[in-house]
Write an enzyme that holds these catalytic residues in place. Structure first.
Site, mmCIF file in Angstrom:
data_model
loop_
_atom_site.group_PDB
_atom_site.id
_atom_site.type_symbol
_atom_site.label_atom_id
_atom_site.label_comp_id
_atom_site.label_asym_id
_atom_site.label_seq_id
_atom_site.Cartn_x
_atom_site.Cartn_y
_atom_site.Cartn_z
ATOM 1 N N CYS A 360 -12.474 -3.699 9.776
ATOM 2 C CA CYS A 360 -11.884 -2.669 8.862
ATOM 3 C C CYS A 360 -12.639 -2.631 7.608
ATOM 4 O O CYS A 360 -12.756 -1.697 7.103
ATOM 5 C CB CYS A 360 -10.322 -2.906 8.895
ATOM 6 S SG CYS A 360 -9.929 -4.595 8.293
ATOM 7 N N HIS A 491 -5.453 -6.182 6.531
ATOM 8 C CA HIS A 491 -5.973 -5.156 6.839
ATOM 9 C C HIS A 491 -6.321 -4.240 5.614
ATOM 10 O O HIS A 491 -5.998 -4.744 4.530
ATOM 11 C CB HIS A 491 -4.680 -3.982 7.559
ATOM 12 C CG HIS A 491 -5.245 -2.889 8.370
ATOM 13 N ND1 HIS A 491 -6.689 -2.965 9.039
ATOM 14 C CD2 HIS A 491 -5.147 -1.507 8.487
ATOM 15 C CE1 HIS A 491 -6.894 -1.554 9.333
ATOM 16 N NE2 HIS A 491 -5.555 -0.696 8.836
ATOM 17 N N ASP A 512 -7.347 5.480 7.933
ATOM 18 C CA ASP A 512 -7.201 4.254 8.513
ATOM 19 C C ASP A 512 -8.286 4.093 9.371
ATOM 20 O O ASP A 512 -8.535 4.927 10.280
ATOM 21 C CB ASP A 512 -5.978 4.249 9.051
ATOM 22 C CG ASP A 512 -5.473 2.603 9.458
ATOM 23 O OD1 ASP A 512 -6.502 1.955 9.870
ATOM 24 O OD2 ASP A 512 -4.305 2.357 9.644
#
Length: 578
Positions: A360, A491, A512
């Site tokens: 991520c 995250h 996202d």
């Protein structure tokens, strides 16, 4: 050996004689041979010396007679009935003749009659006893020994004084040795002493002291045994505690190793390979499950190898044009939004087979860089660049470490990212952007600033970042501000805008990397539905992690500023919002 002059019993010590005499004084007079009772002392003496003559006196001299018999047995071979009869007759006549003092006393007639039968019976027993001694010798010596034992005057066992009869000896012991017997005479007023430990009454202070000393020695011995047992218990407890501590340390060490290995796997530092290995493994799994054709596998593998070779992302996870679509949507269809601010154009990148679960941070950097590459203000510092693939980004961060940026962060990741699945966060993104001469800074929202663990100050900061360019702006504003890198535990995401609702609440618009392309492409439709944009909206109540960090881009660094920031990064601390 001490002999009782009252009953003839032999004892080994003075304390035993003392106890024996007390029995005579306190208890009823009982014959020690036939248990006759209910007679007075004189009658008992007469009974014993007539009826139990052989048992009483021969028991005392049994050893002496045996020794004499053994010595003479080799010399005398004749053992005639006449000899045995002579011995019996001698003993009989001795029993019939009493000591002068004793015979002078006149026992009652019925007492004498009472014991005639017993006398006759015991005389027969004694005769049989002597007949069993087959080798009797030197009868004159035996007679003299027996006579001497029977008729010797009684002697005091304590002082050695000789009295004429047993009654006088008893009176002597009671009067002269009352202190030894613990029984004071009736005519003396002697004090008594109670033992404080057991209540025993003593007539002499020294005896009491010795008695108490025995108590203390016994108590001391018991305490010593208790101390020994206590010492053993303590040693056993210490051993058990050591064993328990050893097991606990072993278990803690095992858990630490497991936790460390878990963290290594979680952050991609377990040497299980990097982007390339994971991409190939996951595609092989898809082929085995029948969800990917073998030809598709080989085509994707070729594209990946080409992308890795040139260091540029293949664009298979990219979705472009979303900011423009959002601008159109807010212009036409929103009724509950008062104002909205959007970042510059930015492409969305999502995770692929090669970085699912750990990529991520890299994907958010690709989004941020895609916006900078389309912004003319950053053309100079990013000249000739394209959005790099993940392995290339890892290589670029390692190069920044080699230049001297963020040595602490480099050491935490062992100065190596290529070939691993190591996570990156706000510090690594800041380091990479600074090495590219992009001016940025980190802001740390280290604690909650609202109810229920919310962070309203974070929303206010982002609103000020996007709305600072103009006052009295229209409903929809496409600013010149790049998107914001947003990090929290586990995250990271990219903030591309913020809404101000008509009720004055704020809502972030967030890309996202976990959202796949098929969902993002729904935003590109001309008739975009409100449900499609819902996945981008995050209200204050949706962000409740303990801590947040953002990386906000502010412009371009000169070469001198880059050097200064590199030096400052060695003691770098993020800006903290109280």
């Amino acid at each position: 050996m001490l002999s009782c002059d009252i009953c003839g019993e032999t004892v080994t010590s003075e304390p035993d004689m003392k106890a024996h005499l007390i029995v005579h004084m306190e208890n009823e007079v009982i014959c020690p041979f036939c248990k006759l009772s209910s007679v007075n002392y004189d009658e008992m003496c007469y009974h014993i010396e007539t009826a139990h003559f052989e048992q009483n006196k021969l028991e005392r001299n049994f050893e002496k007679i045996n020794s004499i018999q053994y010595a003479m047995s080799n010399n005398r071979k004749d053992n005639t009935p006449q000899c045995r009869m002579e011995v019996n007759s001698s003993i009989h006549s001795a029993g019939a003749t009493n000591h002068p003092k004793i015979s002078a006393q006149s026992p009652p007639k019925d007492s004498i009659l009472k014991h005639k039968a017993l006398y006759s019976e015991n005389l027969t027993v004694s005769t049989k006893f002597l007949k069993c001694e087959k080798k009797q010798c030197d009868l004159s010596k035996i007679k003299a020994s027996v006579y001497e034992t029977m008729y010797s005057p009684p002697e005091c066992p304590f002082c050695g004084k000789i009295e004429d009869c047993s009654q006088e000896m008893e009176t002597h012991v009671k009067t002269k040795h009352a202190n030894i017997l613990d029984t004071p005479s009736e005519d003396c007023d002697q004090p008594l002493y109670d033992c404080p430990m057991c209540g025993l009454i003593c007539t002499n202070y020294h005896i009491l002291q010795e008695h108490v000393d025995l108590h203390l020695e016994e108590s001391s011995f018991g305490q010593g045994m208790d101390r020994v047992q206590c010492s053993r218990d303590l040693e056993l407890a210490h051993q058990l505690q050591q064993e328990e501590d050893r097991k606990r340390r072993s278990e803690e060490s095992r858990q630490e190793v497991e936790e460390f290995q878990k963290l290594q796997r979680q952050y991609g530092l377990d040497n299980s390979g990097g982007y390339k290995q994971q991409q190939l493994q996951n595609m092989e799994i898809e082929v085995n499950r029948g969800r990917m054709h073998p030809s598709e596998f080989h085509r994707r593998k070729a594209d990946m190898m080409e992308s890795l070779a040139i260091g540029i992302d293949d664009g298979k996870t990219k979705t472009s044009g979303i900011i423009e679509a959002l601008h159109r949507y807010y212009q036409n269809a929103t009724t509950d939004v008062r104002h909205v601010w959007l970042s510059t154009v930015v492409d969305h990148f999502h995770s692929s087979y090669g970085d699912k679960g750990w990529g991520c941070g890299y994907r958010n950097f690709q989004m941020l860089l895609s916006s900078l590459l389309q912004n003319d203000a950053y053309v100079d510092c990013l000249k000739g660049m394209s959005v790099p693939c993940i392995p290339k980004i890892q290589s670029m961060i390692e190069d920044a470490w080699k230049e001297g940026f963020d040595p602490q962060g480099a050491s935490q990741l062992n100065n190596r990212l290529q070939g691993t699945k190591a996570w990156i966060g706000a510090c690594e993104v800041y380091t990479l952007l600074t090495s590219l001469r992009v001016k940025c800074h980190i802001v740390d929202f280290h604690k909650s600033t609202g109810p229920l663990g919310t962070h309203p100050r974070l929303f206010e900061w982002i609103l000020n970042y996007y709305s600072s360019e103009m006052e009295g702006s229209p409903k929809v504003v496409c600013t010149s501000k790049p998107p914001i890198y947003l990090q929290h535990q586990g995250h990271s995401r990219t903030v591309v805008g913020i809404e101000e609702r008509k009720n004055r609440t704020l809502c972030l618009l967030i890309f996202d990397p976990g959202c796949p392309s098929r969902e993002m492409q729904k935003l590109l439709k001309q008739d975009m539905e409100a449900s499609s944009i819902k996945q981008l909206r995050k209200f204050v109540g949706n962000l409740k992690h303990k801590q947040y960090q953002i990386v906000a881009v502010e412009g371009v660094l000169s070469s001198e500023e880059k050097v200064a920031r590199r030096q400052a990064s060695q003691v770098f601390t993020a800006e903290k919002i109280p």
